[in-house]
Write a protein that holds these residues in place. Structure first.
Motif, PDB file in Angstrom:
ATOM      1  N   GLN A  84      -8.317  23.001 -67.174  1.00 58.05           N
ATOM      2  CA  GLN A  84      -9.520  23.658 -66.668  1.00 58.05           C
ATOM      3  C   GLN A  84      -9.791  24.981 -67.373  1.00 58.05           C
ATOM      4  N   SER A  85      -8.734  25.647 -67.825  1.00 58.04           N
ATOM      5  CA  SER A  85      -8.896  26.927 -68.504  1.00 58.04           C
ATOM      6  C   SER A  85      -7.720  27.120 -69.452  1.00 58.04           C
ATOM      7  N   ASP A  86      -7.777  28.178 -70.235  1.00 58.88           N
ATOM      8  CA  ASP A  86      -6.716  28.452 -71.191  1.00 58.88           C
ATOM      9  C   ASP A  86      -5.472  28.987 -70.486  1.00 58.88           C
ATOM     10  N   VAL A  87      -4.320  28.603 -71.002  1.00 57.61           N
ATOM     11  CA  VAL A  87      -3.038  28.976 -70.419  1.00 57.61           C
ATOM     12  C   VAL A  87      -2.225  29.717 -71.465  1.00 57.61           C
ATOM     13  N   LEU A  88      -1.545  30.783 -71.052  1.00 61.46           N
ATOM     14  CA  LEU A  88      -0.651  31.539 -71.925  1.00 61.46           C
ATOM     15  C   LEU A  88       0.771  31.352 -71.425  1.00 61.46           C
ATOM     16  N   ARG A  89       1.628  30.763 -72.278  1.00 54.39           N
ATOM     17  CA  ARG A  89       3.002  30.473 -71.875  1.00 54.39           C
ATOM     18  C   ARG A  89       3.878  30.501 -73.124  1.00 54.39           C
ATOM     19  N   HIS A  90       5.014  31.178 -73.018  1.00 52.34           N
ATOM     20  CA  HIS A  90       5.927  31.316 -74.165  1.00 52.34           C
ATOM     21  C   HIS A  90       5.192  31.857 -75.388  1.00 52.34           C
ATOM     22  N   ASN A  91       4.259  32.769 -75.167  1.00 50.33           N
ATOM     23  CA  ASN A  91       3.478  33.419 -76.223  1.00 50.33           C
ATOM     24  C   ASN A  91       2.512  32.477 -76.926  1.00 50.33           C
ATOM     25  N   LEU A  92       2.280  31.308 -76.366  1.00 50.01           N
ATOM     26  CA  LEU A  92       1.309  30.366 -76.922  1.00 50.01           C
ATOM     27  C   LEU A  92       0.121  30.274 -75.974  1.00 50.01           C
ATOM     28  N   THR A  93      -1.078  30.302 -76.535  1.00 51.74           N
ATOM     29  CA  THR A  93      -2.301  30.184 -75.744  1.00 51.74           C
ATOM     30  C   THR A  93      -2.978  28.876 -76.097  1.00 51.74           C
ATOM     31  N   PHE A  94      -3.313  28.105 -75.062  1.00 48.13           N
ATOM     32  CA  PHE A  94      -3.999  26.847 -75.342  1.00 48.13           C
ATOM     33  C   PHE A  94      -4.964  26.507 -74.215  1.00 48.13           C
ATOM     34  N   GLY A  95      -6.087  25.940 -74.603  1.00 50.25           N
ATOM     35  CA  GLY A  95      -7.103  25.498 -73.665  1.00 50.25           C
ATOM     36  C   GLY A  95      -8.429  25.357 -74.395  1.00 50.25           C
ATOM     37  N   PRO A  96      -9.492  25.089 -73.668  1.00 47.60           N
ATOM     38  CA  PRO A  96     -10.803  24.869 -74.316  1.00 47.60           C
ATOM     39  C   PRO A  96     -11.298  26.069 -75.107  1.00 47.60           C
ATOM     40  N   GLY A  97     -11.129  27.265 -74.570  1.00 44.13           N
ATOM     41  CA  GLY A  97     -11.635  28.459 -75.249  1.00 44.13           C
ATOM     42  C   GLY A  97     -10.948  28.705 -76.580  1.00 44.13           C
ATOM     43  N   ASN A  98      -9.618  28.667 -76.578  1.00 45.95           N
ATOM     44  CA  ASN A  98      -8.892  28.936 -77.815  1.00 45.95           C
ATOM     45  C   ASN A  98      -9.113  27.834 -78.845  1.00 45.95           C
ATOM     46  N   THR A  99      -9.267  26.602 -78.380  1.00 50.59           N
ATOM     47  CA  THR A  99      -9.546  25.506 -79.308  1.00 50.59           C
ATOM     48  C   THR A  99     -10.876  25.725 -80.014  1.00 50.59           C
ATOM     49  N   ALA A 100     -11.871  26.240 -79.299  1.00 49.90           N
ATOM     50  CA  ALA A 100     -13.160  26.546 -79.918  1.00 49.90           C
ATOM     51  C   ALA A 100     -13.014  27.611 -80.992  1.00 49.90           C
ATOM     52  N   LEU A 101     -12.155  28.592 -80.750  1.00 43.24           N
ATOM     53  CA  LEU A 101     -11.949  29.650 -81.739  1.00 43.24           C
ATOM     54  C   LEU A 101     -11.312  29.097 -83.012  1.00 43.24           C
ATOM     55  N   TYR A 102     -10.397  28.157 -82.857  1.00 41.04           N
ATOM     56  CA  TYR A 102      -9.769  27.544 -84.025  1.00 41.04           C
ATOM     57  C   TYR A 102     -10.759  26.643 -84.770  1.00 41.04           C
ATOM     58  N   GLU A 103     -11.652  26.006 -84.048  1.00 42.73           N
ATOM     59  CA  GLU A 103     -12.674  25.201 -84.714  1.00 42.73           C
ATOM     60  C   GLU A 103     -13.591  26.101 -85.541  1.00 42.73           C
TER      61      GLU A 103
END
Length: 392
Positions: free
Chosen positions: A270-289
């Motif tokens: 549903q949203s981006d998650v920050l865990r073990h210094n890694l961020t992942f979710g829809p928002g961060n994926t858009a930034l990588y695109e």
């Protein structure tokens, strides 16, 4: 920060020292002589893939081209030396074992400082914290949670060393993180270590080797993970690193594959998650695109994506991610010769992640080009140029 030669100046010096003309070096690097000339005089930014190609052609590390922004006595240099010493004695911590609650709070603070790009404060606490988490783990008879803390703190140390342009230190830290992660019995910690290991190859411009690290980690983790949010974060993060490596390697098919798989995992969150210094979710994926479009030479598509991101930035992403987004948008606006828009995006990067904006190679390159292109009368640009050490 002290004024240091720009990458274009370093390229010219290295090229001449090797007796290479611009035409020959450009041919060896696979770029045009005109582009190389503009890089050397400062009217075009040098991108990471071009740095990698030029470094390979001249047989030097990429860091020789980027230069060292922390020469001589400085607060940053002293803090980095302290960190280097702590990392070197990784099995010989001098610190005592603190109270568990106190240690957990300090680890959480370090991870927050990393996410906020507050590298100087982070560097100030890392040497002691590394000693404390290691002393705790060594006295815990193999307790997995204690070693996960060690791995997480080394992940913070990697971010600081990487951003402070210390590739040799970053390499050493990654080996320590992998050592700790292997003792956690926690696949997520091993994924975080693999992410940073691939990052060292990315920094060196060895994109194919970095992709091999990512593919190996994906294959290993897929065999151990179930269909959980944690597995989505881990596998999705690996695919995000794959997007960067593949796009800089100019492999459109691999870029598209990693992007498609990352989006598939992001759609389950549903949203981006920050865990073990890694961020992942829809928002961060858009930034990588967005970044992939820039690396693959699609400024029109990148510009189209950047509009909505500027109007409605992802609200749950950390300053480290949003700062990088604004730097990428500044880069694509520079490509489109939108100089006022470039400066606007840089100002946003400095506002949300000032220490990142001051040291990030692409931020410094964009500012340098703006400064050379008769923009010197703009007071805000002059301020940013001074903060990055590009002018005295």
């Amino acid at each position: 920060m002290e004024s240091t030669p720009a990458p274009g100046e370093n390229i010219a010096v290295l090229r001449k020292a090797r007796g290479l003309g611009q035409t020959k070096l450009a041919r060896l690097a696979g770029i045009s002589a005109s582009y190389l000339s503009k890089i050397e005089v400062g009217t075009r930014p040098v991108t990471p893939p071009v740095v990698a190609a030029l470094a390979k052609a001249m047989r030097v590390p990429t860091q020789r081209i980027y230069g060292q922004p922390f020469l001589g006595p400085s607060e940053q240099a002293d803090l980095l030396n302290d960190l280097r010493s702590a990392v070197r004695r990784y099995t010989l911590p001098k610190e005592d074992v603190p109270e568990p609650a106190e240690l957990a709070a300090d680890v959480a603070k370090a991870m927050q400082l990393r996410a906020e790009t507050n590298y100087l404060e982070l560097l100030g606490m890392l040497p002691r914290l590394l000693g404390q988490v290691t002393a705790t783990a060594l006295s815990s008879s193999g307790e997995a949670g204690a070693w996960t803390q060690v791995s997480d703190v080394y992940g913070c140390a990697y971010a600081a060393a990487h951003r402070m342009a210390q590739p040799d230190l970053a390499d050493m830290i990654v080996s320590r993180q992998a050592w700790a992660a292997q003792q956690t019995w926690n696949p997520e910690a091993e994924v975080a270590a693999a992410w940073n290991e691939a990052g060292t190859y990315q920094s060196a411009g060895q994109y194919d080797d970095g992709l091999a690290i990512i593919e190996r980690a994906i294959s290993k983790y897929e065999g151990a993970a179930g269909n959980t949010p944690a597995s989505a974060l881990s596998l999705g993060s690996l695919h995000l690193r794959g997007i960067v490596l593949a796009s800089r390697h100019k492999d459109k098919n691999a870029t598209a594959e990693h992007l498609e798989r990352a989006k598939r995992f992001a759609n389950g969150l549903q949203s981006d998650v920050l865990r073990h210094n890694l961020t992942f979710g829809p928002g961060n994926t858009a930034l990588y695109e967005l970044a992939a479009h820039i690396e693959l030479g699609n400024p029109d598509r990148a510009t189209k994506m950047s509009g909505p991101l500027l109007e409605d930035p992802p609200t749950n992403l950390s300053p480290s991610r949003l700062g990088r987004m604004y730097i990428d948008i500044a880069r694509v606006r520079l490509d489109m010769k939108d100089y006022s828009g470039t400066e606007e995006a840089l100002e946003k990067a400095f506002a949300i992640a000032p220490q990142m904006a001051e040291v990030h190679p692409m931020s410094r390159e964009v500012i340098r080009v703006l400064f050379v292109l008769h923009q010197r009368a703009r007071p805000k640009l002059m301020t940013m140029a001074k903060r990055t050490g590009l002018v005295g």
